[in-house]
Scaffold this motif. Structure first.
Motif, short mmCIF file in Angstrom:
data_model
loop_
_atom_site.label_atom_id
_atom_site.label_comp_id
_atom_site.label_asym_id
_atom_site.label_seq_id
_atom_site.Cartn_x
_atom_site.Cartn_y
_atom_site.Cartn_z
N TRP A 254 0.80 -1.22 0.00
CA TRP A 254 0.00 0.00 0.00
C TRP A 254 0.83 1.27 0.00
CZ3 TRP A 254 -3.91 -3.36 -0.30
CH2 TRP A 254 -5.14 -2.86 -0.77
N HIS A 255 2.15 1.17 0.14
CA HIS A 255 2.96 2.37 -0.03
C HIS A 255 3.27 2.62 -1.50
CE1 HIS A 255 5.99 -0.81 -0.06
NE2 HIS A 255 6.78 0.03 -0.70
N LYS B 92 2.43 3.24 -5.51
CA LYS B 92 1.44 3.95 -6.30
C LYS B 92 0.46 2.97 -6.94
CE LYS B 92 1.06 7.12 -10.24
NZ LYS B 92 1.83 7.85 -11.29
N ASP C 196 -4.77 0.59 -4.98
CA ASP C 196 -6.20 0.33 -5.13
C ASP C 196 -6.53 -0.27 -6.49
OD1 ASP C 196 -6.65 1.26 -2.60
OD2 ASP C 196 -7.70 3.10 -3.19
N ASP D 155 3.85 5.76 4.80
CA ASP D 155 2.48 6.19 5.07
C ASP D 155 1.46 5.12 4.68
OD1 ASP D 155 2.64 6.29 2.31
OD2 ASP D 155 1.82 8.32 2.12
N ALA D 156 1.93 3.88 4.52
CA ALA D 156 1.05 2.81 4.01
C ALA D 156 -0.13 2.55 4.92
CB ALA D 156 1.85 1.53 3.80
N ARG E 28 -2.78 5.18 4.33
CA ARG E 28 -3.35 5.01 2.99
C ARG E 28 -4.25 3.79 2.93
NH1 ARG E 28 1.53 5.63 -1.25
NH2 ARG E 28 -0.18 5.11 -2.67
N ASP F 62 -7.60 4.34 4.73
CA ASP F 62 -8.47 5.23 3.95
C ASP F 62 -8.98 4.57 2.67
OD1 ASP F 62 -8.31 7.31 5.74
OD2 ASP F 62 -6.69 8.34 4.69
N SER F 63 -8.46 3.40 2.35
CA SER F 63 -8.82 2.74 1.09
C SER F 63 -10.20 2.10 1.17
CB SER F 63 -7.79 1.66 0.76
OG SER F 63 -8.24 0.83 -0.31
N SER G 103 -9.99 -1.62 2.35
CA SER G 103 -9.34 -2.00 3.60
C SER G 103 -10.09 -3.08 4.36
CB SER G 103 -9.16 -0.77 4.50
OG SER G 103 -10.41 -0.22 4.86
#
Length: 242
Positions: A107-108, A110, A113, A135-136, A139, A142-143, A146
């Protein structure tokens, strides 16, 4: 649950006995499962040892490994180092003809998603890779995906054995603010064994293998995945205290 990560993005210069071919991966997975591994994570590779998401290679590797360890879940990577463009990674996932049970998404990186969406479309479980020091975690939480992953890979990339457990605790804290699927906690290099002991103490899933560490718990060079799995099983049985 103890997962074996049989090869990773290493090459033969780093580890002469690293399994690369489908047949080698299948044999290494078979031996690791016989030693106590319950799940397999691997990196399909081209003949030169480069990681790949190519549908033909993924199909051959998954087919061979699954035949060697019937009934054991088999997963692969979707790491950006194999294919930097996330849209291309998603396209390749949609082109896979033999599907792994799960695949890791970092998740870090690009476009996580996009890759997650492609995996879910194919019915493939997602291991959400959350690296320490990035910041994974934010991120990921917030996905929209998740709550749709198979598990979270809490990946402690701190190689210092004295600080890796504290780094692990910080990472787990960053993941604690929301409902989430099971966590698999693991470290790498010098931090691999201290973090595995912490996972055992906390009762979390964990993993071990040549992707994460090239030496046994006592510091001796590991000549394959079997001694790593054997040591991990002993530590898990002792609750991390051995």
């Amino acid at each position: 649950m103890l997962q074996v990560c049989v090869n990773g993005s290493h090459n033969r210069d780093e580890c002469p006995w690293l399994p690369l071919s489908p047949a080698e991966l299948a044999e290494e997975a078979r031996a690791a499962v016989a030693a106590g591994a319950e799940d397999v994570h691997l990196h399909p590779k081209l003949p030169d040892g480069t990681d790949t998401l190519d549908p033909d290679v993924v199909a051959e590797v998954v087919r061979c490994v699954r035949a060697a360890v019937p009934g054991v879940p088999v997963g692969v990577t979707t790491g950006a180092w194999a294919v930097p463009d996330p849209a291309e990674r998603a396209r390749l996932v949609r082109a896979w003809t033999v599907l792994p049970d799960h695949a890791s998404v970092n998740w870090h990186e690009k476009g996580a998603d996009l890759v997650a969406e492609a995996l879910l479309e194919r019915g493939i479980g997602i291991e959400a890779g959350i690296y320490s020091g990035t910041d994974a975690a934010a991120r990921f939480l917030d996905s929209p995906y998740s709550r749709r992953v198979l598990r979270v890979l809490a990946e402690v990339v701190d190689p210092d054995p004295t600080t890796a457990p504290t780094t692990a605790a910080t990472l787990l804290g960053a993941l604690s603010g929301a409902r989430r699927p099971p966590i698999l906690l693991h470290g790498e290099n010098g931090g691999a064994w201290p973090v595995l002991r912490l996972a055992a103490t906390l009762g979390l899933h964990t993993r071990i293998g040549l992707e994460d560490v090239l030496h046994d718990a006592d510091g001796t060079t590991a000549t394959g995945n079997v001694p790593l799995v054997t040591s991990a099983r002993a530590l898990l049985a002792a609750g991390g205290g051995a």
